[in-house]
Design an enzyme around this catalytic site. Structure first.
Site, PDB file in Angstrom:
ATOM      1  N   GLY A 131       0.850  -1.188   0.000  1.00 22.62           N
ATOM      2  CA  GLY A 131       0.000   0.000   0.000  1.00 22.62           C
ATOM      3  C   GLY A 131       0.880   1.230   0.000  1.00 22.62           C
ATOM      4  O   GLY A 131       1.266   1.742  -1.057  1.00 22.62           O
ATOM      5  N   SER A 132       1.287   1.648   1.197  1.00 19.04           N
ATOM      6  CA  SER A 132       2.167   2.826   1.290  1.00 19.04           C
ATOM      7  C   SER A 132       3.515   2.535   0.635  1.00 19.04           C
ATOM      8  O   SER A 132       4.095   3.391  -0.028  1.00 19.04           O
ATOM      9  CB  SER A 132       2.395   3.182   2.757  1.00 19.04           C
ATOM     10  OG  SER A 132       1.168   3.394   3.397  1.00 19.04           O
ATOM     11  N   GLU A 243      -2.643  14.766  -7.853  1.00 17.95           N
ATOM     12  CA  GLU A 243      -3.540  13.847  -7.149  1.00 17.95           C
ATOM     13  C   GLU A 243      -3.838  14.380  -5.738  1.00 17.95           C
ATOM     14  O   GLU A 243      -4.981  14.358  -5.280  1.00 17.95           O
ATOM     15  CB  GLU A 243      -2.890  12.458  -7.072  1.00 17.95           C
ATOM     16  CG  GLU A 243      -3.734  11.460  -6.297  1.00 17.95           C
ATOM     17  CD  GLU A 243      -3.217  10.031  -6.398  1.00 17.95           C
ATOM     18  OE1 GLU A 243      -2.440   9.731  -7.318  1.00 17.95           O
ATOM     19  OE2 GLU A 243      -3.602   9.217  -5.537  1.00 17.95           O
TER      20      GLU A 243
END
Ligand code: FAD
Length: 380
Positions: A131-132, A243
């Site tokens: 994820g991270s 983003e």
């Protein structure tokens, strides 16, 4: 002083969009939330009216409009309290990868359909074990002749079910350096070996189809790679500024909406014969939130101006992503306390907004990751 210089054309665009959302989208929201997906027909209608990818140049089927048109779309979508139609993700996060890094052939092939809404996009980075820490991704893309063979899986992918094309991050297992091993590829839905999961049932963003994607010996043309081999990580980093700006602005608009509806409630709800808004404790709470929101609007708008001027503001957008998303969660929680039990009813507009706000500190890079980036840029 107004930071964002909206012209009459911007105002007309906003009015058209508001009318479209009211007629075409608002009546469908409850159905989308229950189904955990927004119908493709709604995307097509958005595209037909020119509300998708406003910045794509005319040469690729777009309108070549400035970034303020995107800002208007984010703001008006947030105002209708609907996170299901992830147009900001499509127009301002995924499509820019193709527009900036795609070959001429890829741009001509895909961008017009992204603009028209015939193609919905997704970006697939996250994996069950990555994820991270994106560098530990396990999905592989291996060149064999003129093809790339993809194997692995991605999870928590927004537009995961609806997507017609995915910008996929995959690593070349033959490259030792994990950052330099990552490339980005366009994978079309329907390619043999590419399958999609069911939309997750999740807390918040219920009308948004978030899903797993699976790749098993999925063969795509090597020409579907964006940019140079191994540049994937750099490309992801380069696009994170926009983003995070999209995320911060979205959270700001959510907080504004939540405060507005709470103020309306406080003016009408009577306690011991007087409106809730006349109690000093309520007034101070509303004033404190209004002040923080106003200050952060200035910060976000300043970044929009700087971003449009091409400035590098990764530290500032990381600060905004972390602070504004945390602020919107605080506002949602405090407003719920002010509303009391009226706010927890599913029929209350606050309940959905409360849930939708919660996840914003997790996706697009967690707020802890934001703080790590800021610390690094401060030389700590
Ligand atoms: C609704 C939704 C939509 C999403 N859409 C997409 C999408 O379209 N495409 C996509 O690729 N992904 C998407 N994601 C995934 C999202 O980007 C990840 O959830 C996010 O990057 C965090 O990863 P993780 O959940 O695996 O948390 P982890 O990385 O496992 O983190 C768990 C905890 O550890 C902390 N942590 C991790 N590393 C550090 C560190 N170095 N320092 C300090 N703390 C750390 C985190 O802050 C967090 O608190 C989506 C997620 C959600 C919930």
């Amino acid at each position: 002083m107004e930071l964002l210089k909206f012209t009459d054309k911007h105002h007309l665009f906003r009015e058209r969009l508001k009318k479209f959302l009211k007629i075409r989208v608002v009546p469908e929201i409850d159905r989308c939330e229950a189904a955990h997906i927004t119908p493709k027909s709604m995307w097509k209608a958005m595209g037909k009216e020119g509300f998708l990818c406003p910045g794509v140049p005319q040469a690729y089927g777009g309108q070549g409009l400035d970034f303020l048109y995107s800002f208007i779309v984010w703001e008006e979508l947030a105002r209708i309290n609907f996170t299901g139609l992830a147009a900001p993700l499509h127009s301002d996060i995924v499509v820019p990868y193709i527009q900036t890094f795609g070959s001429e052939t890829l741009k001509l092939k895909y961008l017009p359909k992204c603009v028209s809404g015939d193609m919905i996009t997704a970006v697939a980075m996250t994996e069950p074990g990555a994820g991270s820490d994106l560098a530990s991704m396990e999905t592989t893309g291996v060149k064999e002749g003129q093809d790339i063979i993809i194997n692995g899986s991605k999870t928590f992918i927004s537009n995961g079910v609806n997507c017609d094309i995915v910008v996929l991050a995959a690593r070349d297992p033959r490259t030792e350096d994990r950052h330099q091993a990552i490339s980005l590829y366009i994978v079309e839905a329907g390619t043999p070996g590419f399958t999609k999961g069911e939309p997750f049932e999740k807390m918040g963003w219920a009308g948004q189809d978030t899903a797993e994607l699976f790749f098993s010996d999925c063969k795509i043309p090597a020409a579907n790679r964006l940019g140079k081999p191994g540049d994937g990580f750099l490309m992801l980093m380069q696009k994170l500024q926009q983003e995070r700006l999209v995320c911060a602005a979205g959270a700001l608009f959510e907080a504004e909406n939540i405060l507005d509806l709470t103020i309306d409630h406080c003016k009408t709800k009577k306690i011991a014969g007087k409106p809730l808004s006349k109690f000093q404790s309520t007034q101070f709470a509303l004033v404190e939130m209004a002040s923080e929101i106003r200050i952060l609007r200035t910060f976000v708008e300043t970044m929009v101006v700087d971003h449009m001027a091409g400035k590098q503001i990764i530290k500032e957008t990381s600060m905004a992503k972390y602070w504004v998303t945390d602020m919107s969660k605080r506002v949602a929680s405090r407003c719920l306390d002010i509303m009391g039990s009226d706010g927890v009813l599913e029929s209350s507009p606050l309940a959905r907004r409360f849930r939708d706000t919660r996840v914003t500190s997790i996706f697009a890079g967690t707020n802890e990751i934001m703080k790590g980036i800021i610390a690094k840029s401060m030389g700590l």
